[in-house]
Design an enzyme around this catalytic site. Structure first.
Site: not given
Lengths: 359, 566
Positions: A91, A239
């Site tokens: 920003y 996983d």
């Protein structure tokens, strides 16, 4: 040398070449797997020294200007002893007119370049990440300081109930006390929850860490410091898919191509992969999902380009096996046998049998 | 069928056979009567075109006459609106004039002229044009054509008023008198005819303007029906080299013409006939032709039968004969063609080419092509095509003929233009094509389009391609420079940021940023070099008033608009 001095040094060099009417240049290391080698002795990815150049060309002038602006912002932050999140820095750039960033990934990338160019950590140049470092539960006391008073605070990670201790974005100042036997780093919050709920850490005398996908730098540094200082082994449980192997585990163990200049500090070379391995899918008759095209591509890419895979025959074998099987399995697939099968059977079996681990 | 009629007339036995009856109706058709019925063949299909055709024929004749006499032409063209759709056209030149006896035939007899029989580059060819205008005038207004001509300062001018007897194709002299004319020599014709005057692409204004473009040695003084006078002053004092007359080349002669030539020749032998009546035939070639035709070179031309003539023609085809001389062609030239284009079109890039002479059917010809690219020309329209034949602009049938076809079959895409299929390309371009020849093959008597001879098409294509290649490299250069300029301005956009950031970073004085920016711009310039200037229209020859001649008036309000607002 102070970071602000490093920044100024770069600025002076550019200013001098402009005064001499020479084309000013900014060079920073290329941040990708193509620019790292695997230091097998120390166990992490190291830069090979390929540099990218930013100068007065149409392709690079914008980033050249943005890099200087970003360095200036960093200098101001350090001088004011302030910090900016990556989003905030994005920003701030909105005041830069034509040199502003359109999207945050652009500003993140320039920030990473400044970091790599100065060979420092993001926090040292005043920027902090948005993301959480990771969750911790188990046999651990973290010694932190009160931000206002500077007084020591001891956080007992056994007293978090069904919740967890959250790793801060900066971990350098932390101290640890423990009598645990090992650290278990877990990919998913779901699996972490199950282990916490059933007090697995107490039964196995462990420190549990939920990485929530690819571990953040803070998370990696936290595990590394803990492991180094307390002399604890680190086991990793993800996983059984290419993302778990090549993104989560590999980044934790040896670091990333993207931030290779700091891998030295942000890696855990002593980590071992306990599962889910492709062989586990067979041995434990796990329910599977077919490999997607992106998975196969990731494996092929890893086998071809990842220096870590090049260095480990075991991983090459495992990846080939997975491609041959054409399937993947999730951590939570053990629930097919019994909800607590993973606690009662899988983890104890795997932790005992180091031959079934992957390096 | 006859039985079914009621009044019994049909029962009368026919006194004549049907063939005899029909024979009575058959009679010779006068050339003049024929063209009276087929006026469109001569360019009088509509009232607008009638004005143009008349002016064009008269001006063409004047220019031909001046050039043959090596006089710098100064031609006055005046059009006066007599009443609605009735105009008086006056064309006056400073040419050599016409001897008294010839005046009636030249202006009031169709197919009478000097140019048909000879092979030399001229505007008129057939000997039809001006007499057709006289006939058309007579047909539409009934008024005779008024001709004044003077052949020298010491002679008197003659005035004729002429009609054409369309039955006999002979001049009918209405008035014949001697006249005072304050002019050294010249010819003036005055014709009243029916027509419509409109500005635009196919107007008299446009025709005269285009004539001025390719005839820089001509001064034209033109007064249009709106009483606006436009002067096209000559741009050069050099009269073009008068076109030489050449003998026909054996390859271009047709059997009928060949037989006629055999009949009328003064030569005593076939060999001398061939060497004296044709160009590029020497004794050796003549003998070879005879040999190929299995005829003796000393055969008397008068004794050559039709069959023998045919085998002679075959013999000619078998014999290798060098191409006809080409010094009889007088092209406009690359420099003058470009000058003309620059005057008319405000573009960025011009190139012109005059091809070496080539031959079709034994007739030498030269193709010239010029192009003007970019500038104020529209990018989304088909290219503008200007066609000229022997320095005469062709305004009608734009899409027909060898020029349009050759332009369309050329692949323009490599030269940076858009083109779909075999159509005229689209882009900011004007293409000028000029064919100069001793005999320009038009598709019709109205001389609007060039016939599709493959040799002509090929030359046009080659000339276009040659210009096109230069255009292509210009367009590419323009693209490159454009890309470079874009890059530079992109880089320059960020230079202030580099200056400001460095100033802040090193805590320099405010003016340091300016200094850094100046230095960076110098470094940039030094590094990337100077950019060539392209795509800028810098054309001092362009004459806006000139270019607007012939364009339709746009500011005129449609009638009745004012009434509505009341």
């Amino acid at each position: 040398m102070k970071v602000t001095d490093k920044i100024k040094e770069v600025g002076v060099e550019i200013y001098n070449s402009i005064l001499k009417k020479k084309q000013p240049e900014l060079s920073s290391p290329i941040r990708s797997l193509s620019n790292v080698k695997y230091d097998t002795k120390n166990g992490f990815f190291e830069l090979t020294g390929k540099m990218k150049l930013r100068t007065l060309t149409a392709a690079t002038i914008k980033t050249f200007a943005q890099t200087l602006r970003m360095m200036n912002l960093s200098k101001e932050l350090i001088e004011k002893d302030d910090i900016a999140t990556k989003r905030e820095a994005y920003y701030v750039s909105k005041n830069w007119g034509d040199a502003r960033f359109k999207e945050q990934p652009e500003s993140d990338s320039v920030m990473d370049d400044v970091e790599a160019m100065l060979e420092v950590n993001r926090e040292q140049i005043g920027f902090i990440p948005e993301e959480k470092g990771g969750d911790v539960a188990g046999q651990l006391i973290v010694v932190d300081k009160d931000p206002d008073t500077g007084k020591e605070i001891k956080i007992d990670c056994t007293k978090m109930g069904t919740g967890a201790y959250s790793i801060p974005s900066s971990v350098e100042h932390l101290k640890f006390e423990t009598n645990a036997k090992f650290i278990l780093a877990i990919e998913t919050a779901g699996m972490f929850q199950r282990l916490v709920k059933h007090n697995y850490w107490r039964k196995s005398n462990a420190i549990l860490i939920s990485m929530g996908g690819v571990p953040t730098r803070a998370c990696r540094r936290f595990i590394r410091r803990m492991s180094d200082e307390l002399n604890l082994p680190v086991y990793v449980f993800t996983d059984g898919d290419p993302y778990g192997f090549l993104n989560i585990y590999r980044t934790l163990k040896v670091g990333s191509g993207n931030a290779a200049h700091i891998n030295k500090y942000f890696c855990v070379p002593q980590a071992k992969f306990i599962g889910v391995t492709p062989q586990d899918i067979v041995d434990y008759k796990l329910p599977t999902h077919p490999l997607k095209d992106v998975d196969i591509k990731r494996v092929k890419d890893g086998v071809k380009n990842d220096p870590f895979v090049h260095a480990h025959k075991e991983w090459q074998k495992a990846l080939k096996q997975m491609v041959a099987m054409k399937v993947r399995a999730e951590q939570q697939a053990f629930a097919a046998h019994d909800l607590n099968y993973v606690i009662d059977t899988y983890l104890p079996e795997k932790l005992k049998d180091s031959k079934k681990w992957l390096p | 069928m006859t039985q079914t009629t009621l009044n019994g007339e049909a029962q009368k036995p026919p006194k004549q056979s049907k063939a005899e009856e029909m024979a009575l109706k058959q009679r010779e058709i006068s050339v003049a009567a024929f063209f009276e019925k087929n006026r469109h063949l001569l360019g009088f299909d509509n009232p607008r075109k009638a004005l143009l055709t008349t002016v064009k024929e008269a001006v063409d004749n004047s220019l031909d006459a001046c050039e043959e006499a090596e006089i710098l032409p100064e031609i006055i063209v005046e059009m006066i609106e007599l009443s609605e759709n009735k105009y008086r056209i006056i064309i006056e030149d400073n040419g050599p004039g016409i001897v008294k006896a010839q005046i009636p035939k030249i202006f009031a007899k169709l197919l009478y002229g000097s140019k048909f029989h000879k092979l030399s580059q001229s505007r008129g060819q057939q000997g039809i044009g001006i007499s057709a205008s006289v006939m058309y005038a007579q047909l539409t207004t009934g008024k005779p054509a008024k001709i004044v001509s003077k052949t020298g300062p010491k002679t008197q001018a003659h005035l004729y008023e002429l009609h054409i007897d369309t039955e006999t194709n002979k001049p009918e002299i209405v008035r014949d008198e001697v006249k005072e004319w304050n002019k050294d020599s010249g010819t003036r014709i005055e014709i009243d005819l029916e027509g419509t005057y409109i500005k635009g692409n196919q107007s008299v204004d446009e025709y005269l303007k285009q004539t001025a473009i390719v005839n820089p040695h001509v001064t034209l003084i033109y007064t249009n029906p709106k009483a606006e006078q436009i002067i096209f002053p000559r741009a050069t004092e050099v009269v073009p080299v008068p076109a030489k007359e050449i003998k026909p080349h054996p390859y271009g002669v047709e059997l009928g013409v060949f037989i006629r030539m055999l009949k009328y020749t003064e030569s005593r032998t076939l060999q001398s006939f061939l060497t004296s009546e044709f160009s590029r035939v020497g004794a050796g070639t003549a003998k070879e032709i005879c040999q190929h035709a299995a005829l003796l070179p000393n055969t008397k031309p008068a004794a050559v039968s039709r069959e023998m003539a045919e085998s002679l023609m075959k013999g000619i085809k078998k014999t290798k004969i060098i191409a006809p001389p080409s010094d009889c062609i007088s092209p406009i030239g690359e420099v003058n063609l470009e000058k003309g284009l620059r005057k008319e079109i405000n573009a960025e890039f011009y190139t012109t080419i005059t091809r070496p002479p080539a031959v079709y059917r034994g007739n030498p010809f030269v193709i010239e092509v010029g192009i003007a690219y970019g500038g104020e020309q529209p990018c989304d329209k088909q290219v503008k095509l200007l066609r000229y034949a022997n320095r005469v602009p062709l305004l009608y049938q734009q899409g027909a003929g060898a020029v349009a076809k050759s332009t369309a079959v050329t692949n323009w895409r490599p030269y940076g233009l858009q083109q779909s299929g075999r159509n005229l390309p689209v882009g900011p371009l004007t293409v000028v094509v000029h064919i100069a020849s001793v005999w320009v093959p038009f598709t019709s008597e109205s001389k609007e389009a060039i016939a599709h001879y493959s040799e002509i098409m090929k030359e046009i294509r080659l000339a276009i391609q040659e210009c096109g290649r230069k255009l292509g490299s210009y367009v590419n250069k323009k693209k490159r420079v454009g890309a470079e300029l874009k890059k530079r301005s992109y880089i320059e956009k960020y230079i202030p940021h580099v200056g400001d950031a460095l100033k802040d970073l090193l805590e320099l004085k405010p003016e340091a940023s300016e200094n850094i920016q100046t230095l960076l711009k110098e470094i940039l310039e030094e590094q990337r070099g100077k950019v060539a200037t392209v795509g800028v229209v810098d054309n001092p020859d362009y004459d806006e008033n000139f270019a607007n001649i012939g364009k339709e008036d746009k500011e005129e309000k449609p009638e009745g608009e004012e009434n509505e607002s009341n």
